[in-house]
Design a protein around this motif. Structure first.
Motif, PDB file in Angstrom:
ATOM      1  N   UNK A 234       0.817  -1.212   0.000  1.00  0.00           N
ATOM      2  CA  UNK A 234       0.000   0.000   0.000  1.00  0.00           C
ATOM      3  C   UNK A 234       0.855   1.269   0.000  1.00  0.00           C
ATOM      4  N   UNK A 235       1.986   1.229   0.715  1.00  0.00           N
ATOM      5  CA  UNK A 235       2.921   2.370   0.689  1.00  0.00           C
ATOM      6  C   UNK A 235       3.399   2.570  -0.748  1.00  0.00           C
ATOM      7  N   UNK A 236       3.735   1.455  -1.405  1.00  0.00           N
ATOM      8  CA  UNK A 236       4.177   1.511  -2.799  1.00  0.00           C
ATOM      9  C   UNK A 236       3.106   2.069  -3.728  1.00  0.00           C
ATOM     10  N   UNK A 237       1.844   1.697  -3.490  1.00  0.00           N
ATOM     11  CA  UNK A 237       0.732   2.176  -4.319  1.00  0.00           C
ATOM     12  C   UNK A 237       0.442   3.653  -4.100  1.00  0.00           C
ATOM     13  N   UNK A 238       0.479   4.082  -2.832  1.00  0.00           N
ATOM     14  CA  UNK A 238       0.032   5.428  -2.469  1.00  0.00           C
ATOM     15  C   UNK A 238       1.140   6.477  -2.479  1.00  0.00           C
ATOM     16  N   UNK A 240       3.181   7.519  -4.763  1.00  0.00           N
ATOM     17  CA  UNK A 240       3.270   8.369  -5.957  1.00  0.00           C
ATOM     18  C   UNK A 240       1.952   9.065  -6.288  1.00  0.00           C
ATOM     19  N   UNK A 241       0.825   8.605  -5.724  1.00  0.00           N
ATOM     20  CA  UNK A 241      -0.492   9.120  -6.120  1.00  0.00           C
ATOM     21  C   UNK A 241      -0.623  10.640  -6.032  1.00  0.00           C
ATOM     22  N   UNK A 242      -0.243  11.291  -4.908  1.00  0.00           N
ATOM     23  CA  UNK A 242      -0.423  12.747  -4.845  1.00  0.00           C
ATOM     24  C   UNK A 242       0.515  13.510  -5.781  1.00  0.00           C
ATOM     25  N   UNK A 364       2.037   6.002   2.939  1.00  0.00           N
ATOM     26  CA  UNK A 364       2.422   6.146   1.532  1.00  0.00           C
ATOM     27  C   UNK A 364       2.543   7.580   1.039  1.00  0.00           C
ATOM     28  N   UNK A 365       1.458   8.395   1.108  1.00  0.00           N
ATOM     29  CA  UNK A 365       1.551   9.777   0.613  1.00  0.00           C
ATOM     30  C   UNK A 365       2.608  10.610   1.349  1.00  0.00           C
ATOM     31  N   UNK A 366       2.727  10.409   2.671  1.00  0.00           N
ATOM     32  CA  UNK A 366       3.742  11.152   3.449  1.00  0.00           C
ATOM     33  C   UNK A 366       5.142  10.726   3.019  1.00  0.00           C
ATOM     34  N   UNK A 367       5.328   9.429   2.854  1.00  0.00           N
ATOM     35  CA  UNK A 367       6.616   8.865   2.438  1.00  0.00           C
ATOM     36  C   UNK A 367       7.020   9.424   1.067  1.00  0.00           C
ATOM     37  N   UNK A 368       6.058   9.398   0.117  1.00  0.00           N
ATOM     38  CA  UNK A 368       6.316   9.925  -1.225  1.00  0.00           C
ATOM     39  C   UNK A 368       6.669  11.401  -1.201  1.00  0.00           C
ATOM     40  N   UNK A 369       5.941  12.161  -0.371  1.00  0.00           N
ATOM     41  CA  UNK A 369       6.194  13.603  -0.247  1.00  0.00           C
ATOM     42  C   UNK A 369       7.578  13.899   0.301  1.00  0.00           C
TER      43      UNK A 369
END
Length: 418
Positions: A234-238, A240-242, A364-369
């Motif tokens: 789920x971290x992998x999926x989310x 990059x989304x934002x 996920x979104x926080x990690x990507x950010x």
């Protein structure tokens, strides 16, 4: 009530499956309808700075998952005792009421607390997965759950597009009202049409304390590690989304960035839709661990090159291929839980697995950010790829160890705590 053998029992199972699949389509489509304009809705509530809107959009979006993470095992435990149907009805009408109330919010903090309440009842789709899993033979669980996922994925594909069009046509408040009505209708279909076949429990079935179940999961290598992998997926999926629309804008000079970002985002869902059932069926045949191991490598192979694309079409193709890999992961992990967990505590075990999924949705979104802030958007694909690779090694290590019977582990933990 014991399920009757023969045609009648099979008809009930098929009817239940189609009701759940259709209601999943409606719920997934409706809940994602409001996502494209959530930040715009916050902006419309007052004269706010861009920083204020972005911060609250993140909080309002994330708080639902935080509450859902806490509630999932509780709903699962209740489902083990009273059945899944009452939980599905409570969740369905609860989400419908929450979305209706979102349209009546007068301030951003009020919207935040409505989303918090929504999190307490957000579990319709994971509960429906658990319901169908409990009513399905272990031998065909992968194929059935893979087919079921097609309903929610289809809704997720169409939801944002329809939601954006409705917001432009009718305005935010009417969109909330319509969305609420559609979810209420889905809950009504479940209430009227679904017939739950009660699980046949063993005579003198053992009653496990919540503490024993938690300790049992932690000490059962396969279950615990698969739950961690669920979170990493789920971290992998989310992650990059934002950032996807921003990344798309770097690859095209077109003025229709939002539309192109939507198509790119949907490409993953299309891949998911095409192959979820096939991966599930393959898991039934050769083993869920083998399929999950292969899918994790496949996800790594298809996500890393996304960091190095120079044209938008290349990104779209890779997102489609990535979707094919990711499509089998949720039905495969759910079927694995179905196989390992004793029937008496299946709902609670799946509830904990759902909590790990929601944890990934939050992180996920926080990690990507954070990653994109330090080393750029393209690097998010590489770092996410490393997560899938780590999950692969994690699973390989786990499956190389001797098998454990979950009931033996539970009894062992119970003896330790007495």
């Amino acid at each position: 009530m014991v399920q009757k053998e023969g045609i009648h029992g099979m008809d009930t199972q098929k009817k239940n499956f189609f009701i759940i699949m259709f209601s999943n389509f409606l719920v997934a489509g409706s809940t994602t309808m409001i996502m494209p304009f959530l930040s715009l809705y916050i902006e419309s509530m007052g004269n706010f700075t861009e920083e204020y809107v972005q911060r609250w959009a993140g909080l309002v979006f994330g708080v639902t998952f935080v509450a859902a993470l806490i509630m999932s095992p509780i709903w699962g435990r209740i489902a083990d005792k009273y059945g899944y149907k009452p939980i599905l009805i409570i969740n369905g009408f609860g989400i419908a009421i929450s979305i209706f109330l979102m349209g009546t919010a007068d301030s951003v903090p009020q919207l935040f607390f409505i989303r918090l309440f929504m999190g307490l009842v957000t579990g319709f789709i994971p509960t429906s997965l658990a319901f169908v899993s409990s009513q399905t033979a272990k031998e065909t669980a992968g194929k059935t759950l893979g087919t079921l996922q097609m309903g929610s994925v289809s809704g997720t594909l169409f939801g944002p597009v329809i939601g954006g069009l409705m917001a432009d046509t009718f305005g935010f408040i009417y969109t909330f009202v319509i969305t609420s009505g559609v979810i209420g209708f889905a809950a009504l279909i479940v209430a009227v049409g679904l017939k739950e076949v009660k699980k046949v429990k063993k005579k003198n079935a053992h009653v496990y304390a919540r503490k024993t179940i938690v300790q049992g999961i932690i000490n059962h290598r396969l279950l615990f590690n698969v739950m961690i992998i669920t979170s990493l997926i789920q971290i992998g999926n989310f992650s990059i989304q934002p950032l996807l629309s921003l990344y798309v804008s770097h690859l095209t000079d077109s003025t229709n960035v939002a539309l192109l970002a939507g198509i790119t985002f949907s490409a993953t869902g299309v891949g998911n839709l095409l192959f979820a059932r096939r991966w599930g069926r393959l898991g039934d045949q050769i083993g869920y661990e083998k399929v999950l191991t292969f899918l994790l490598i496949l996800a790594f192979v298809f996500i890393v090159p996304q960091a190095f694309v120079t044209e938008l079409w290349q990104l779209m193709v890779l997102r489609l291929l990535f979707g094919i890999a990711v499509g089998g992961m949720i039905p495969t992990t759910t079927a694995l839980m179905r196989r390992e967990a004793p029937i008496e505590i299946q709902g609670e075990v799946m509830g904990y697995n759902t909590s790990f999924r929601f944890l990934g949705n939050i992180v996920g979104p926080m990690f990507g950010g954070i990653v994109s802030g330090f080393i750029g958007i393209s690097s998010v694909f590489v770092v996410t790829g490393v997560l899938f690779l780590l999950s692969f090694f994690f699973l390989k290590y786990t499956t190389s160890k001797p098998e454990q019977d979950f009931e033996d582990v539970l009894l062992e933990q119970e003896l330790k705590s007495t």
